[in-house]
Design an enzyme around this catalytic site. Structure first.
Site, mmCIF file in Angstrom:
data_model
loop_
_atom_site.group_PDB
_atom_site.id
_atom_site.type_symbol
_atom_site.label_atom_id
_atom_site.label_comp_id
_atom_site.label_asym_id
_atom_site.label_seq_id
_atom_site.Cartn_x
_atom_site.Cartn_y
_atom_site.Cartn_z
ATOM 1 N N LYS A 186 26.545 48.301 12.560
ATOM 2 C CA LYS A 186 27.121 47.355 11.596
ATOM 3 C C LYS A 186 28.572 47.708 11.229
ATOM 4 O O LYS A 186 29.088 48.723 11.668
ATOM 5 C CB LYS A 186 26.222 47.272 10.364
ATOM 6 N N THR A 187 29.201 46.904 10.390
ATOM 7 C CA THR A 187 30.645 47.066 10.135
ATOM 8 C C THR A 187 30.970 48.376 9.433
ATOM 9 O O THR A 187 32.083 48.860 9.519
ATOM 10 C CB THR A 187 31.194 45.908 9.292
#
Ligand SMILES: *Cc1c(COP(=O)(O)O)cnc(C)c1O
Length: 384
Positions: A186-187
């Site tokens: 994820k980011t």
């Protein structure tokens, strides 16, 4: 020709994260403790809107806690986009309630609120929109929809940190709860992890209790408050969803680097946009004025007139040493959801059609200029 294979995703970990984890390991406090508490405060401050943050060991746990805390119970229905990862829907099932799948918009692949309106019944209690790829469901439309049908909103923001939605960060608009993922791709990441934010102190309190066995005081609190540390009360049959302090230490550094990492992903998206614009593909939609795109996923579709199918494209990319992925296989096509609820492809015409064409290109902040060039050359070659 290069012999190195570019994976679809790789975490962006620097010496700073490594030092923070090592320091925590040396501190003697490994489970949920001072780093987790600081991470919650720093995350809540970054989101804004006066929210409280509750850190957990995954977004899936966070969705479960959020649905539970807003009162989702057996027989209730929650509107969930079919275009998502199974967590958004599975956590509804944990509570004996039913997710009702909704079709997507063809451009953003976010939930189609007109289709959602057709699926509201007198059992519907909530809607769980997914800010797909890092592009938000416009907040004005979402709020109008939820208010007109008297529904609570649990935002699945697994892709959407940091994303601005009509002037405020996702999570700051005052919806019942917003859930972020810190899974490894994820980011921002803690390896495994998640965060829930809510403006409602009662919801936050319930989630804190249920996060740790239904115990009324968490471990760190027990060791630091003036009451004897052995004293605690079990007030509900809760779960074991707390995050370790080593993971939280990593998360605090990742949070500080979130904007820098987001800027790198935006540059990669811009490079793809300009280099791929002449090809028989449809490039991803951008954020509207006043909003931003977190570029967690760069999802394009292979046009019907392209020389290869989506599946063949993916194989060709592997031959060119580039990993790709597909986000998502819509839930209505998975055996459990299809068979349990009798879903067919025809019930979700947009998602069923988009599924045949979509592919996600690598877009992670640890990519080098050479990696970006490799992907661009591979896409050209695979569509030749
Ligand atoms: C990754 C993801 C989740 C689950 O996140 P975990 O932290 O792995 O539980 C939920 N929803 C969406 C849309 C995701 O992409």
């Amino acid at each position: 020709m290069t012999s190195h294979f570019l994976p679809f995703a790789r975490p962006d970990i620097t010496e700073e994260e490594i030092s923070a984890v090592v320091e925590t390991m040396r501190s003697g406090w490994l489970t949920t403790g001072p780093n987790a508490a600081a991470f919650e405060k720093e995350f809540a401050a970054r989101v804004g809107g006066g929210v409280e943050a509750v850190v957990v060991n995954s977004a899936t746990s966070g969705l479960h806690l959020a649905y539970e805390a807003i009162g989702v119970k057996p027989g209730d229905e929650v509107l969930v986009p079919t275009w998502t990862f199974t967590s958004t829907a599975e956590a509804v099932r944990y509570l004996g309630a039913d997710p009702v799948l909704v079709d997507s918009l063809p451009d953003t692949l976010c939930i189609d609120l007109e289709d959602a309106a057709r699926k509201v019944t007198d059992k519907t209690v909530a809607i769980a929109p997914v800010h797909y790829s890092g592009l938000s469901v416009p907040n004005g439309q979402l709020t109008d929809f939820a208010e007109s049908h008297h529904l609570k909103v649990v935002e699945d923001a697994a892709h959407a940190f940091p994303t601005i939605n009509e002037g405020k960060l996702v999570g700051a608009w005052g919806h019942a709860a917003t859930v972020y993922s810190f899974y490894t791709t994820k980011t921002m990441t803690t390896g495994e992890g998640g965060m829930i934010v809510t403006p409602d102190a009662e919801v936050a309190k319930r989630m804190r209790v249920m996060r740790l066995h239904g115990i009324s005081r968490d471990v760190f609190d027990r060791y630091t408050s003036d009451k004897p540390s052995w004293q605690y009360e079990v007030v509900a049959p809760g779960y074991k969803y707390n995050l370790t302090d080593t993971a939280a230490a990593m998360g605090r550094v990742q949070l500080r680097r979130a904007d820098e990492m987001a800027a790198k992903r935006a540059n990669i998206a811009a490079a793809y946009d300009s280099a791929l614009s002449e090809l028989p593909v449809t490039l991803p939609t951008h954020a509207a004025e006043g909003s931003t795109h977190a570029w967690h996923i760069y999802s394009m579709s292979i046009n019907p007139d392209a020389p290869v199918t989506r599946n063949r494209f993916i194989e060709r990319m592997v031959e060119e040493h580039v990993g790709t992925s597909v986000h998502f296989i819509p839930l209505h096509l998975h055996p459990y959801w299809r068979d349990t609820y009798g879903y067919t492809e025809e019930m979700f015409p947009v998602a069923s059609e988009q599924f045949k064409r979509r592919v996600s290109l690598p877009i992670f902040s640890a990519m080098t200029e050479d990696d970006i060039d490799l992907v661009i050359a591979a896409v050209h070659e695979s569509l030749a």
